[in-house]
Design a protein around this motif. Structure first.
Motif, PDB file in Angstrom:
ATOM      1  N   MET A   1       0.790  -0.988  -0.089  1.00 18.24           N
ATOM      2  CA  MET A   1      -0.121   0.072  -0.098  1.00 18.24           C
ATOM      3  C   MET A   1       0.940   1.305  -0.089  1.00 18.24           C
ATOM      4  N   GLN A   2       0.781   2.263  -0.934  1.00 14.73           N
ATOM      5  CA  GLN A   2       1.485   3.485  -0.996  1.00 14.73           C
ATOM      6  C   GLN A   2       1.014   4.400   0.378  1.00 14.73           C
ATOM      7  N   ARG A   3       2.170   5.033   0.642  1.00 13.41           N
ATOM      8  CA  ARG A   3       1.585   5.804   1.803  1.00 13.41           C
ATOM      9  C   ARG A   3       1.917   7.290   1.530  1.00 13.41           C
ATOM     10  N   VAL A   4       0.950   8.112   1.902  1.00 12.49           N
ATOM     11  CA  VAL A   4       1.067   9.655   1.706  1.00 12.49           C
ATOM     12  C   VAL A   4       0.923  10.232   2.996  1.00 12.49           C
ATOM     13  N   LEU A   5       1.838  11.421   2.948  1.00 14.06           N
ATOM     14  CA  LEU A   5       1.523  12.203   4.320  1.00 14.06           C
ATOM     15  C   LEU A   5       0.697  13.528   3.732  1.00 14.06           C
ATOM     16  N   VAL A   6      -0.055  13.993   4.437  1.00 13.71           N
ATOM     17  CA  VAL A   6      -0.960  15.076   4.153  1.00 13.71           C
ATOM     18  C   VAL A   6      -0.645  15.987   5.395  1.00 13.71           C
ATOM     19  N   ILE A   7       0.000  17.420   4.854  1.00 16.83           N
ATOM     20  CA  ILE A   7       0.414  18.480   5.682  1.00 16.83           C
ATOM     21  C   ILE A   7      -0.750  19.571   5.593  1.00 16.83           C
ATOM     22  N   ASP A   8      -1.193  19.893   6.626  1.00 19.80           N
ATOM     23  CA  ASP A   8      -2.122  20.964   6.333  1.00 19.80           C
ATOM     24  C   ASP A   8      -2.498  21.499   7.814  1.00 19.80           C
ATOM     25  N   GLN A  43      11.497  10.203  10.058  1.00 13.99           N
ATOM     26  CA  GLN A  43      11.446   9.123  10.833  1.00 13.99           C
ATOM     27  C   GLN A  43      10.966   7.648   9.903  1.00 13.99           C
ATOM     28  N   ASN A  44      10.046   8.020   9.182  1.00 12.69           N
ATOM     29  CA  ASN A  44       9.629   6.791   8.360  1.00 12.69           C
ATOM     30  C   ASN A  44       9.086   7.476   6.908  1.00 12.69           C
ATOM     31  N   PRO A  45       9.955   7.456   5.912  1.00 15.58           N
ATOM     32  CA  PRO A  45       9.561   8.120   4.601  1.00 15.58           C
ATOM     33  C   PRO A  45       8.114   7.634   4.121  1.00 15.58           C
ATOM     34  N   VAL A  46       7.503   8.453   3.418  1.00 19.92           N
ATOM     35  CA  VAL A  46       6.447   8.211   2.754  1.00 19.92           C
ATOM     36  C   VAL A  46       6.474   8.250   1.311  1.00 19.92           C
ATOM     37  N   ASP A  47       5.545   7.819   0.540  1.00 14.36           N
ATOM     38  CA  ASP A  47       5.810   7.663  -0.871  1.00 14.36           C
ATOM     39  C   ASP A  47       5.470   9.104  -1.643  1.00 14.36           C
ATOM     40  N   LEU A  48       4.693   9.917  -0.905  1.00 16.16           N
ATOM     41  CA  LEU A  48       4.232  11.010  -1.711  1.00 16.16           C
ATOM     42  C   LEU A  48       3.725  12.141  -0.371  1.00 16.16           C
ATOM     43  N   ILE A  49       4.276  13.299  -0.483  1.00 16.50           N
ATOM     44  CA  ILE A  49       3.566  14.514   0.389  1.00 16.50           C
ATOM     45  C   ILE A  49       2.853  15.318  -0.370  1.00 16.50           C
ATOM     46  N   ILE A  50       1.609  15.466   0.394  1.00 19.43           N
ATOM     47  CA  ILE A  50       0.793  16.511  -0.021  1.00 19.43           C
ATOM     48  C   ILE A  50       0.729  17.383   0.832  1.00 19.43           C
ATOM     49  N   SER A  51       1.151  18.775   0.486  1.00 21.96           N
ATOM     50  CA  SER A  51       1.104  19.808   1.606  1.00 21.96           C
ATOM     51  C   SER A  51       0.603  21.252   1.192  1.00 21.96           C
ATOM     52  N   LYS A  68      13.756  18.673   0.302  1.00 19.49           N
ATOM     53  CA  LYS A  68      14.732  18.551  -0.903  1.00 19.49           C
ATOM     54  C   LYS A  68      16.281  18.516  -0.742  1.00 19.49           C
ATOM     55  N   LYS A  69      16.667  19.125   0.036  1.00 18.46           N
ATOM     56  CA  LYS A  69      18.143  19.187   0.490  1.00 18.46           C
ATOM     57  C   LYS A  69      18.406  17.976   1.141  1.00 18.46           C
ATOM     58  N   GLU A  70      17.742  17.461   1.828  1.00 15.42           N
ATOM     59  CA  GLU A  70      18.102  16.215   2.672  1.00 15.42           C
ATOM     60  C   GLU A  70      17.555  14.940   1.811  1.00 15.42           C
ATOM     61  N   PHE A  71      16.455  15.138   1.066  1.00 19.38           N
ATOM     62  CA  PHE A  71      16.116  13.804   0.410  1.00 19.38           C
ATOM     63  C   PHE A  71      15.552  14.430  -0.997  1.00 19.38           C
ATOM     64  N   PRO A  72      16.574  14.593  -2.168  1.00 17.69           N
ATOM     65  CA  PRO A  72      16.199  15.026  -3.416  1.00 17.69           C
ATOM     66  C   PRO A  72      15.192  14.438  -4.359  1.00 17.69           C
ATOM     67  N   ASP A  73      14.937  13.183  -3.891  1.00 18.28           N
ATOM     68  CA  ASP A  73      13.883  12.536  -4.511  1.00 18.28           C
ATOM     69  C   ASP A  73      12.537  12.519  -4.202  1.00 18.28           C
ATOM     70  N   VAL A  74      12.360  13.280  -2.932  1.00 15.07           N
ATOM     71  CA  VAL A  74      10.871  13.237  -2.170  1.00 15.07           C
ATOM     72  C   VAL A  74       9.935  13.847  -3.298  1.00 15.07           C
ATOM     73  N   LYS A  75       8.854  13.232  -3.213  1.00 15.74           N
ATOM     74  CA  LYS A  75       7.833  13.606  -4.179  1.00 15.74           C
ATOM     75  C   LYS A  75       6.722  14.487  -3.294  1.00 15.74           C
ATOM     76  N   LYS A 117      -1.943   9.656  -8.438  1.00 22.27           N
ATOM     77  CA  LYS A 117      -1.539   8.346  -9.111  1.00 22.27           C
ATOM     78  C   LYS A 117      -0.673   8.485 -10.009  1.00 22.27           C
ATOM     79  N   ASP A 118      -0.486   9.777 -10.741  1.00 26.96           N
ATOM     80  CA  ASP A 118       0.657  10.127 -11.777  1.00 26.96           C
ATOM     81  C   ASP A 118       1.929  10.228 -11.031  1.00 26.96           C
ATOM     82  N   MET A 119       1.929  10.808 -10.024  1.00 26.86           N
ATOM     83  CA  MET A 119       3.236  10.979  -9.217  1.00 26.86           C
ATOM     84  C   MET A 119       3.954   9.588  -8.558  1.00 26.86           C
ATOM     85  N   LEU A 120       2.904   8.591  -8.437  1.00 25.67           N
ATOM     86  CA  LEU A 120       3.277   7.418  -7.893  1.00 25.67           C
ATOM     87  C   LEU A 120       3.501   6.288  -8.682  1.00 25.67           C
ATOM     88  N   ASN A 121       3.188   6.615  -9.902  1.00 27.66           N
ATOM     89  CA  ASN A 121       3.320   5.424 -11.237  1.00 27.66           C
ATOM     90  C   ASN A 121       4.717   5.472 -11.699  1.00 27.66           C
TER      91      ASN A 121
END
Length: 121
Positions: A1-8, A43-51, A68-75, A117-121
């Motif tokens: 299952m793909q994990r998403v972090l929602v920040i708001d 602590q536990n990287p997710v597959d996608l951040i929506i912020s 982005k400095k620490e994890f250049p490939d973060v989506k 879905k586009d970001m995770l495929n």
């Protein structure tokens, strides 16, 4: 299952996005600002951040720069309803700093799901 972090910083928006994303098979974590989001991601990287971009403590722009400095490939999908300016200005800045997609609030369910879905495929 793909994990998403929602920040708001708005609990209702986090709950709505969680409901939509979970209904379509994503596992969702939540953070109320950029500082909490960075801590969760480290602590536990997710597959996608929506912020969101405009938040107290650490805003979305600062969060994007730091991650982005620490994890250049973060989506990252950045979202904004604007503040003092129209949302397009904030979203354009987020894109220049590394957000791969942007969404304007109020969020359209189909647009959100398509972007995720586009970001995770």
């Amino acid at each position: 299952m793909q994990r998403v972090l929602v920040i708001d910083d708005e609990p209702q928006i986090r709950s709505l996005l969680r409901l939509i994303l979970e209904r379509y098979g994503f596992e969702v974590e939540e953070a109320s600002d950029g500082m909490e989001g960075i801590k969760i991601y480290r602590q536990n990287p997710v597959d996608l951040i929506i912020s969101d971009l405009i938040m107290p403590n650490k805003d979305g722009i600062g969060m994007i720069i730091e991650l982005k400095k620490e994890f250049p490939d973060v989506k990252i999908i950045a979202m904004s309803g604007g503040g003092l300016n129209k949302p397009e200005g904030y979203l354009e800045g987020a894109k220049k700093l590394g957000a791969q997609r942007t969404l304007t609030k109020p969020i359209d369910r189909d647009e959100l799901l398509r972007a995720a879905k586009d970001m995770l495929n």
